[in-house]
Motif scaffolding. Structure first.
Motif, PDB file in Angstrom:
ATOM      1  N   LEU A 280      52.570 -69.814 120.920  1.00  0.00           N
ATOM      2  CA  LEU A 280      53.818 -70.319 120.356  1.00  0.00           C
ATOM      3  C   LEU A 280      53.763 -70.458 118.829  1.00  0.00           C
ATOM      4  O   LEU A 280      54.764 -70.834 118.222  1.00  0.00           O
ATOM      5  CB  LEU A 280      54.160 -71.679 120.970  1.00  0.00           C
ATOM      6  CG  LEU A 280      54.381 -71.709 122.488  1.00  0.00           C
ATOM      7  CD1 LEU A 280      54.656 -73.139 122.952  1.00  0.00           C
ATOM      8  CD2 LEU A 280      55.543 -70.799 122.881  1.00  0.00           C
ATOM      9  N   ARG A 281      52.629 -70.159 118.228  1.00  0.00           N
ATOM     10  CA  ARG A 281      52.478 -70.373 116.797  1.00  0.00           C
ATOM     11  C   ARG A 281      53.196 -69.277 116.004  1.00  0.00           C
ATOM     12  O   ARG A 281      52.952 -68.095 116.198  1.00  0.00           O
ATOM     13  CB  ARG A 281      50.990 -70.403 116.422  1.00  0.00           C
ATOM     14  CG  ARG A 281      50.299 -71.636 116.971  1.00  0.00           C
ATOM     15  CD  ARG A 281      48.802 -71.591 116.811  1.00  0.00           C
ATOM     16  NE  ARG A 281      48.193 -72.664 117.608  1.00  0.00           N
ATOM     17  CZ  ARG A 281      46.914 -72.722 117.934  1.00  0.00           C
ATOM     18  NH1 ARG A 281      46.083 -71.768 117.546  1.00  0.00           N
ATOM     19  NH2 ARG A 281      46.461 -73.717 118.658  1.00  0.00           N
ATOM     20  N   PRO A 282      54.073 -69.672 115.101  1.00  0.00           N
ATOM     21  CA  PRO A 282      54.823 -68.670 114.312  1.00  0.00           C
ATOM     22  C   PRO A 282      53.962 -68.115 113.184  1.00  0.00           C
ATOM     23  O   PRO A 282      52.864 -68.611 112.905  1.00  0.00           O
ATOM     24  CB  PRO A 282      55.991 -69.493 113.763  1.00  0.00           C
ATOM     25  CG  PRO A 282      55.410 -70.867 113.608  1.00  0.00           C
ATOM     26  CD  PRO A 282      54.460 -71.049 114.769  1.00  0.00           C
ATOM     27  N   LEU A 283      54.491 -67.108 112.525  1.00  0.00           N
ATOM     28  CA  LEU A 283      53.843 -66.562 111.339  1.00  0.00           C
ATOM     29  C   LEU A 283      54.203 -67.437 110.147  1.00  0.00           C
ATOM     30  O   LEU A 283      55.369 -67.515 109.762  1.00  0.00           O
ATOM     31  CB  LEU A 283      54.309 -65.122 111.100  1.00  0.00           C
ATOM     32  CG  LEU A 283      53.825 -64.095 112.126  1.00  0.00           C
ATOM     33  CD1 LEU A 283      54.520 -62.762 111.906  1.00  0.00           C
ATOM     34  CD2 LEU A 283      52.315 -63.927 112.064  1.00  0.00           C
ATOM     35  N   ARG A 284      53.194 -68.085 109.577  1.00  0.00           N
ATOM     36  CA  ARG A 284      53.422 -69.008 108.475  1.00  0.00           C
ATOM     37  C   ARG A 284      53.133 -68.347 107.127  1.00  0.00           C
ATOM     38  O   ARG A 284      52.620 -68.976 106.207  1.00  0.00           O
ATOM     39  CB  ARG A 284      52.548 -70.242 108.670  1.00  0.00           C
ATOM     40  CG  ARG A 284      52.941 -71.098 109.864  1.00  0.00           C
ATOM     41  CD  ARG A 284      54.115 -71.970 109.555  1.00  0.00           C
ATOM     42  NE  ARG A 284      53.789 -72.921 108.493  1.00  0.00           N
ATOM     43  CZ  ARG A 284      54.667 -73.739 107.932  1.00  0.00           C
ATOM     44  NH1 ARG A 284      55.935 -73.714 108.314  1.00  0.00           N
ATOM     45  NH2 ARG A 284      54.292 -74.575 106.984  1.00  0.00           N
ATOM     46  N   LEU A 285      53.462 -67.071 107.018  1.00  0.00           N
ATOM     47  CA  LEU A 285      53.297 -66.367 105.754  1.00  0.00           C
ATOM     48  C   LEU A 285      54.394 -66.788 104.788  1.00  0.00           C
ATOM     49  O   LEU A 285      55.519 -67.095 105.202  1.00  0.00           O
ATOM     50  CB  LEU A 285      53.344 -64.860 105.986  1.00  0.00           C
ATOM     51  CG  LEU A 285      52.250 -64.310 106.919  1.00  0.00           C
ATOM     52  CD1 LEU A 285      52.515 -62.849 107.246  1.00  0.00           C
ATOM     53  CD2 LEU A 285      50.879 -64.486 106.295  1.00  0.00           C
ATOM     54  N   SER A 286      54.082 -66.760 103.489  1.00  0.00           N
ATOM     55  CA  SER A 286      55.054 -67.272 102.527  1.00  0.00           C
ATOM     56  C   SER A 286      55.522 -66.244 101.510  1.00  0.00           C
ATOM     57  O   SER A 286      56.704 -66.177 101.204  1.00  0.00           O
ATOM     58  CB  SER A 286      54.473 -68.475 101.779  1.00  0.00           C
ATOM     59  OG  SER A 286      53.321 -68.099 101.039  1.00  0.00           O
ATOM     60  N   ALA A 287      54.614 -65.439 100.973  1.00  0.00           N
ATOM     61  CA  ALA A 287      55.014 -64.515  99.910  1.00  0.00           C
ATOM     62  C   ALA A 287      53.936 -63.468  99.710  1.00  0.00           C
ATOM     63  O   ALA A 287      52.820 -63.582 100.213  1.00  0.00           O
ATOM     64  CB  ALA A 287      55.263 -65.273  98.602  1.00  0.00           C
ATOM     65  N   GLY A 288      54.299 -62.433  98.936  1.00  0.00           N
ATOM     66  CA  GLY A 288      53.325 -61.397  98.622  1.00  0.00           C
ATOM     67  C   GLY A 288      53.976 -60.251  97.880  1.00  0.00           C
ATOM     68  O   GLY A 288      55.145 -60.304  97.489  1.00  0.00           O
ATOM     69  N   GLY A 289      53.224 -59.185  97.704  1.00  0.00           N
ATOM     70  CA  GLY A 289      53.712 -57.987  97.042  1.00  0.00           C
ATOM     71  C   GLY A 289      53.788 -56.834  98.018  1.00  0.00           C
ATOM     72  O   GLY A 289      53.029 -56.773  98.992  1.00  0.00           O
ATOM     73  N   ARG A 290      54.705 -55.902  97.766  1.00  0.00           N
ATOM     74  CA  ARG A 290      54.878 -54.739  98.632  1.00  0.00           C
ATOM     75  C   ARG A 290      54.984 -53.471  97.799  1.00  0.00           C
ATOM     76  O   ARG A 290      55.669 -53.440  96.780  1.00  0.00           O
ATOM     77  CB  ARG A 290      56.142 -54.882  99.486  1.00  0.00           C
ATOM     78  CG  ARG A 290      56.241 -53.845 100.599  1.00  0.00           C
ATOM     79  CD  ARG A 290      57.598 -53.864 101.278  1.00  0.00           C
ATOM     80  NE  ARG A 290      58.587 -53.078 100.549  1.00  0.00           N
ATOM     81  CZ  ARG A 290      59.824 -52.849 100.978  1.00  0.00           C
ATOM     82  NH1 ARG A 290      60.238 -53.387 102.116  1.00  0.00           N
ATOM     83  NH2 ARG A 290      60.674 -52.125 100.268  1.00  0.00           N
ATOM     84  N   PHE A 291      54.301 -52.431  98.259  1.00  0.00           N
ATOM     85  CA  PHE A 291      54.376 -51.110  97.653  1.00  0.00           C
ATOM     86  C   PHE A 291      54.793 -50.128  98.739  1.00  0.00           C
ATOM     87  O   PHE A 291      54.297 -50.200  99.872  1.00  0.00           O
ATOM     88  CB  PHE A 291      53.023 -50.708  97.066  1.00  0.00           C
ATOM     89  CG  PHE A 291      52.470 -51.712  96.096  1.00  0.00           C
ATOM     90  CD1 PHE A 291      52.808 -51.649  94.750  1.00  0.00           C
ATOM     91  CD2 PHE A 291      51.647 -52.738  96.533  1.00  0.00           C
ATOM     92  CE1 PHE A 291      52.317 -52.583  93.853  1.00  0.00           C
ATOM     93  CE2 PHE A 291      51.145 -53.678  95.646  1.00  0.00           C
ATOM     94  CZ  PHE A 291      51.484 -53.603  94.302  1.00  0.00           C
ATOM     95  N   GLY A 292      55.726 -49.228  98.419  1.00  0.00           N
ATOM     96  CA  GLY A 292      56.250 -48.363  99.470  1.00  0.00           C
ATOM     97  C   GLY A 292      56.625 -46.986  98.980  1.00  0.00           C
ATOM     98  O   GLY A 292      56.736 -46.724  97.780  1.00  0.00           O
TER      99      GLY A 292
END
Length: 220
Positions: free
Chosen positions: A55-67
């Motif tokens: 039941l634990r959610p993804l507690r991610l907050s921020a980051g960078g993305r390259f695409g």
């Protein structure tokens, strides 16, 4: 004489208009690269979720993305099919003991995301605003030594650190992306966008997120 002058003016008009009309027609394919900042909404981790890893959610907050993306024209210059691959580096939030323990055990996560979608270009001249709908799949990875080790924290009943702090590494997504392209040269454009995503996490609360990015497109 009048007919000759009229014919001459008509010919000149056609010569003047022809390049302008052709300039608004772009090639049938394009590819591009971009980078952006990823902001992620954090679902609350309830007492029940602390007791049950599923039941634990993804507690991610921020980051960078390259695409990178590749686009194929479907209809004139308005409808395009687009495919993307993104690589992201994301961190856990640091707001409570669960987040801090997850960050310490798993470090910065790497995410690989693939997506397909349809883009509608509203205006097709040098300034090209668009809307895009897409579906995606995101796979999250941790490369710390602790990730595969037996979890010894208070929150763990059994399993590894990864299975307790990252029980849902596979994430589906639905995207709505407004943006615009600005033609800056022959077959070359700058792209600015906001990729709004709804993450689908099976068994736990979903996340909402947005990537604010800038990129370059090459028409081929």
């Amino acid at each position: 004489m009048a007919r000759t002058a009229f014919a001459t003016l008509l010919s000149l008009g056609c010569l003047i208009l022809a390049p302008a009309q052709a300039a608004a027609q772009y090639k049938n394919t394009a590819f591009g690269f971009d980078a952006g900042f990823w902001l992620i909404q954090k679902p609350e981790i309830t007492d029940e979720a602390r007791r049950n890893a599923n039941l634990r959610p993804l507690r991610l907050s921020a980051g960078g993305r390259f695409g990178g993306e590749t686009n194929f024209k479907l209809d004139q210059d308005h409808w395009w099919f687009t495919g993307r691959v993104n690589v992201a580096f994301l961190q856990f939030a640091g707001e409570d003991d669960f987040d801090q323990a997850a960050r310490e055990a798993l470090g910065t996560l790497m995410g690989v995301q693939g997506s397909i979608g349809i883009r509608y270009v509203i205006l097709t001249d040098k300034f090209r605003p668009y809307l895009q709908l897409a579906l995606s799949y995101l796979r999250l990875f941790s490369f710390t030594e602790a990730a595969g080790a037996d979890c010894a924290d208070v929150i763990c009943d059994s399993g590894t650190y990864a299975s307790n702090y990252l029980p849902h590494p596979n994430v589906g997504g639905v995207h709505l992306q407004p943006g615009f392209e600005v033609i800056i040269g022959r077959d070359l454009a700058l792209q600015f966008f906001a990729d709004v995503q709804h993450w689908i996490v099976l068994g736990a609360a979903d996340n909402n997120s947005v990537v604010l990015g800038i990129g370059i497109l090459f028409f081929t």
